[in-house]
Design a protein around this motif. Structure first.
Motif, PDB file in Angstrom:
ATOM      1  N   ARG A 165       0.832  -1.213   0.000  1.00 60.24           N
ATOM      2  CA  ARG A 165       0.000   0.000   0.000  1.00 60.24           C
ATOM      3  C   ARG A 165       0.866   1.261   0.000  1.00 60.24           C
ATOM      4  O   ARG A 165       0.563   2.241  -0.697  1.00 60.24           O
ATOM      5  CB  ARG A 165      -0.922  -0.003   1.216  1.00 60.24           C
ATOM      6  N   GLU A 166       1.933   1.232   0.793  1.00 65.04           N
ATOM      7  CA  GLU A 166       2.817   2.401   0.825  1.00 65.04           C
ATOM      8  C   GLU A 166       3.475   2.621  -0.534  1.00 65.04           C
ATOM      9  O   GLU A 166       3.573   3.768  -1.010  1.00 65.04           O
ATOM     10  CB  GLU A 166       3.881   2.197   1.904  1.00 65.04           C
ATOM     11  N   SER A 190       2.309   1.642  -3.414  1.00 66.49           N
ATOM     12  CA  SER A 190       1.262   2.088  -4.333  1.00 66.49           C
ATOM     13  C   SER A 190       0.945   3.565  -4.121  1.00 66.49           C
ATOM     14  O   SER A 190       0.747   4.317  -5.089  1.00 66.49           O
ATOM     15  CB  SER A 190       0.002   1.240  -4.135  1.00 66.49           C
ATOM     16  N   ALA A 191       0.897   3.975  -2.849  1.00 68.08           N
ATOM     17  CA  ALA A 191       0.622   5.380  -2.565  1.00 68.08           C
ATOM     18  C   ALA A 191       1.702   6.279  -3.145  1.00 68.08           C
ATOM     19  O   ALA A 191       1.413   7.377  -3.662  1.00 68.08           O
ATOM     20  CB  ALA A 191       0.506   5.588  -1.058  1.00 68.08           C
ATOM     21  N   SER A 227      -8.962  10.140  -1.365  1.00 66.07           N
ATOM     22  CA  SER A 227      -7.944   9.102  -1.504  1.00 66.07           C
ATOM     23  C   SER A 227      -8.351   7.926  -0.631  1.00 66.07           C
ATOM     24  O   SER A 227      -9.250   8.038   0.211  1.00 66.07           O
ATOM     25  CB  SER A 227      -6.560   9.613  -1.108  1.00 66.07           C
ATOM     26  N   SER A 240      -7.683   3.275   0.084  1.00 68.86           N
ATOM     27  CA  SER A 240      -7.201   1.972  -0.372  1.00 68.86           C
ATOM     28  C   SER A 240      -8.190   0.905   0.060  1.00 68.86           C
ATOM     29  O   SER A 240      -8.863   1.053   1.076  1.00 68.86           O
ATOM     30  CB  SER A 240      -5.810   1.676   0.192  1.00 68.86           C
ATOM     31  N   TYR A 290      -6.180  -1.989  -4.117  1.00 68.94           N
ATOM     32  CA  TYR A 290      -6.350  -0.703  -4.777  1.00 68.94           C
ATOM     33  C   TYR A 290      -5.933   0.439  -3.856  1.00 68.94           C
ATOM     34  O   TYR A 290      -6.362   0.507  -2.704  1.00 68.94           O
ATOM     35  CB  TYR A 290      -7.811  -0.504  -5.184  1.00 68.94           C
ATOM     36  N   THR A 291      -5.106   1.327  -4.388  1.00 68.91           N
ATOM     37  CA  THR A 291      -4.759   2.580  -3.721  1.00 68.91           C
ATOM     38  C   THR A 291      -5.004   3.701  -4.727  1.00 68.91           C
ATOM     39  O   THR A 291      -4.508   3.640  -5.857  1.00 68.91           O
ATOM     40  CB  THR A 291      -3.297   2.590  -3.261  1.00 68.91           C
TER      41      THR A 291
END
Length: 499
Positions: free
Chosen positions: A43-44, A46-47, A241, A243, A257-258
């Motif tokens: 997630r990080e 992707s962000a 925003s 996720s 998904y992010t």
């Protein structure tokens, strides 16, 4: 601990199993935390990718908007009206024509007709008043920059295009048309092509109304189509925003998904690595760690139970040794050592409870003569028969028949008064007599026993062995009385009463 395990050997197996289960549980918790860590790291990452995409798009849109503002200023400047078409085009579209991925720059009048274009070519005769980028500016003077969903360009043979427009006002503030930049969606595709999210991952840019603008991996049947009806799209449409994990409506792959809105635009940028790609290294490590944990845990449990069984066998062997140490090998009755331990215990118990304690002292009559006459083998058989007769006559679990030594036997009778002791003594004498073991040296013709009986309530007689001595004295009286009989002695109170 060693003492506890020696008394309860199966605790070693149980403890080993508990330790192995705890170790396995700790490994499972650690692996689960590793899984959560892998997902969080994805997630990080992707962000960060979403931030890169958003920054690039926002910067380029800002540049394109500067070109649009210059076009609006020129279109609203009356001084440009009298200039030649070439000079007017150069002034109006100077910045726009130099911008990358701009496929067309136009000025449209209030009816949607193109009045000026950035290219030196015949102007299309069609009206574009039906386009949403035209309607948005026509409806409201405060629209500002409008970025349309992707559409098939009628000017460029159906190429997928995004329209960016600003309102052109007449001197009185009324609607006079729009300034338009046609942006090639190839820009978004080229931007996504530089990024990698795994073999099954996906990167996308979608319009806020649900239209797919660009996607990697590219699919022609997806780009340009609306996904507003997708069950997962509302999560992106109603948040700045976020996720989440979901199955893709495009290819059925579960992804993480992010997403984030691109500032100043109607675009949503999203990065969605496949969960399988993210967890593949974790699963490989987990398989190895899990196998090792299972193997070590099972081995530890096996060793623990082997130890437990070994300790149990050792305990059984020790119990057997203790039993054998306290058992007479010939008769199977407890021996004198076991009697001494039990005698002390029963005396203390009788003293605490205030109950009578009786002792029978038994001797086989003329047994030395029996051995001399019939031999030691038959003498051992005779002793075994006598022991069996004694054991069958003593039926209560607490009563203790003992081979005291040689041809002598003792029976300890807890909580038994004199009457009960005499009853048992007589039963023993009769059972031995009923066996009719031939003994021609005896005056009775068969093997018989003489029994001395003594009863006391502690502390009467002064102690346990004083009680045993009293029974022994009564045995001598029985022998003196002609043998094959019982002689009792009762003593219920203090030592002075025994005289």
């Amino acid at each position: 601990m060693a003492s506890t395990l020696s008394r309860h050997p199966l605790l070693a197996g149980v403890a080993g199993t508990v330790v192995a289960v705890l170790m396995a549980s700790l490994s499972i918790v650690t692996l689960y935390q590793g899984r959560q860590g892998a997902l969080e790291h994805a997630r990080e990452t992707s962000a960060n990718l979403v931030a890169i995409i958003s920054t690039d798009i926002a910067r380029n849109i800002e540049i394109y908007d500067l070109s649009l503002k210059a076009m609006v200023e020129g279109a609203q400047n009356p001084a440009l009206t009298g200039l030649s078409p070439t000079l007017r085009r150069q002034i109006l579209f100077d910045r726009a024509t130099s911008a990358a991925y701009i496929s067309g720059a136009y000025v449209l009048d209030a009816r949607g007709n193109i009045t000026a274009a950035g290219e030196d070519s015949p102007l299309p005769p069609d009206s574009f008043a039906d386009r949403d980028y035209f309607h948005a500016q026509q409806r409201s003077p405060s629209t500002g920059l409008f970025v349309s969903p992707p559409f098939a360009s009628r000017v460029r043979g159906g190429a997928l295009t995004i329209g960016m427009s600003r309102r052109v006002n007449a001197p009185d503030g009324s609607f006079a048309g729009i300034a338009l930049l046609a942006m090639n969606t190839a820009y978004f595709r080229s931007l996504l092509d530089t990024l990698d999210v795994g073999s099954k991952g996906s990167i996308f840019i979608v319009h806020q109304d649900g239209a797919m603008i660009a996607r990697k991996p590219f699919r022609e049947d997806v780009v340009g189509h609306s996904f507003a009806g997708s069950p997962t799209f509302p999560r992106m449409a109603h948040a700045v925003s976020g996720s989440y994990a979901a199955v893709s409506p495009v290819d059925g792959v579960r992804r993480l998904y992010t997403f984030a809105r691109v500032p100043g635009t109607p675009f949503i940028a999203g990065v969605a690595p496949a969960e399988d790609d993210v967890l593949a290294p974790w699963r490989e490590r987990s398989l190895i760690v899990g196998a090792l944990t299972l193997l070590s845990g099972l081995s530890f449990i096996a060793v623990s139970w082997l130890l437990a069984l070994s300790l149990r066998e050792r305990a059984r062997a020790q119990e057997e040794l203790v039993r054998l140490a306290g058992t007479d090998a010939l008769t199977g009755l407890p021996n004198r050592r076991a009697f001494d331990e039990r005698m002390d215990d029963e005396w203390r118990r009788a003293r605490r409870a205030g109950t009578p304690l009786s002792v029978l002292f038994i001797d086989v009559d003329y047994f030395k003569a029996y051995n001399d006459t019939y031999g030691h083998a038959l003498g051992d058989d005779a002793l075994s028969t006598v022991a069996h007769s004694i054991a069958t006559a003593v039926r209560r679990p607490g009563d203790v028949p003992v081979r005291y030594g040689g041809e002598e036997f003792v029976v300890l009778l807890p909580d038994t008064p004199l009457e009960g002791a005499l009853h048992i003594a007589e039963a023993i004498r009769q059972r031995v007599e009923a066996c009719e073991i031939a003994h021609r040296v005896s005056v009775h013709g068969t093997v018989t026993v003489s029994i001395g009986c003594a009863t006391a309530s502690p502390p009467g007689l002064g102690g346990a062995y004083a009680l045993l001595g009293a029974a022994d004295q009564q045995l001598y009286k029985a022998k003196a009385a002609g043998r094959d009989c019982v002689r009792p002695l009762a003593h219920a109170a203090a030592p002075a009463a025994s005289s």
